[in-house]
Enzyme design. Sequence first.
Site, PDB file in Angstrom:
ATOM      1  N   GLN A  75      37.153  41.850  30.776  1.00 17.51           N
ATOM      2  CA  GLN A  75      37.105  41.114  32.045  1.00 17.51           C
ATOM      3  C   GLN A  75      38.419  41.273  32.821  1.00 17.51           C
ATOM      4  OE1 GLN A  75      34.835  39.679  33.885  1.00 17.51           O
ATOM      5  NE2 GLN A  75      33.241  40.243  32.434  1.00 17.51           N
ATOM      6  N   SER A  76      39.021  42.455  32.768  1.00 13.70           N
ATOM      7  CA  SER A  76      40.310  42.681  33.423  1.00 13.70           C
ATOM      8  C   SER A  76      40.202  42.671  34.954  1.00 13.70           C
ATOM      9  CB  SER A  76      40.872  44.030  32.967  1.00 13.70           C
ATOM     10  OG  SER A  76      41.960  44.408  33.781  1.00 13.70           O
ATOM     11  N   ASN A  77      40.993  41.821  35.574  1.00 14.12           N
ATOM     12  CA  ASN A  77      41.090  41.824  37.044  1.00 14.12           C
ATOM     13  C   ASN A  77      41.865  43.047  37.523  1.00 14.12           C
ATOM     14  OD1 ASN A  77      39.959  39.097  37.396  1.00 14.12           O
ATOM     15  ND2 ASN A  77      41.793  38.498  36.256  1.00 14.12           N
TER      16      ASN A  77
END
Length: 328
Positions: A75-77
């Site tokens: 879930q890396s921004n």
Amino acid sequence: MTIAALPRLTIAALPTPLQPLPRLSAALGGPELWIKRDDLTGLAFGGNKTRKLELLLADAQAAGARTLLTTGAVQSNHCRQTAAAATRFGFECVLVLPGQPPSEAAAWTGNLLLDQLLGAELQWAGQTPREQALTEAFERCLADGRKPYWIPYGGSNALGAAAYAYAVAELSDQAPPFDRVVLATSSGGTQAGLVAGAHLVRYPARISGISVDQAAAAVRRWVAELAGETASLLGHRLHLVPDEVEVFDDYLGAGYGVMGEPEHQAICLFARSEGILLDPVYTGRAAAGLIDLIRRGIIGPKERVLFWHTGGTPALFAYNAALAPQGS
Ligand SMILES: *Cc1c(COP(=O)(O)O)cnc(C)c1O
């Protein structure tokens, strides 16, 4: 002091808004609170990586790169913003993610869904450690003639961090100085840039990092070192010792990406008092820290405090089960 102007692509919509939070201040019976909206940088749902990418992509272009390579959590921004910036400037984008691709459609949500919509090439690392997997991916790209450009985890090298030194100058043009800036800190580039910028433009605020995933001693050491490197890149000398960097590690909860009750409450409080959405991993945790520091009197009732919103809101959807009403 002037800060050297580094080559930079225009990606972010700057300056980001600076807004007062009167209803939140009242709810906490406390200090005057403001927010800097880097969730509104304007790139595919925004966030703090957009500013860093303006400098990193200018460097990639100058180096004649064709493919941007980076890594992060599922879930890396950072990965999502890198994927979006890549398409805008005609780069290919390879994202190295941990584990295996999810087999259920419902797990393709939040940032991961967006990475895929943005056309990034996802390479799943399985059990291989992050840096090793990124190195292997880089070497494959090199061998295949794809002219890769390595963007470190979180975009947190001196070049990426420099964007947040510029952001201090931007802030100081928007309002009289705050006493304190509170932000989520993880790979440390944002805090290092703010710390370096505050020294270079003589901005008097304390920069209080709320660690999301690491012991304070480690973050202090790394931020002090990176702030020094960032200042050098900007044409100045700055030598900090770790004790001059403020980091709180009282809010790590059950670890990175595990949303607990404090984060849940902070998300609801910001949403229901100001209509501002935080994220479950970074800003929710930093806001939980801010609220606790106010309640404990460590942040005084007379301070003017800026909460720097670093983005991350797409991850809310990946936490829908934990955020849904109880019993549903
Ligand atoms: C990456 C990120 C941070 C942390 O920034 P660092 O420069 O890695 O310390 C904070 N908030 C959000 C939403 C992020 O995506």
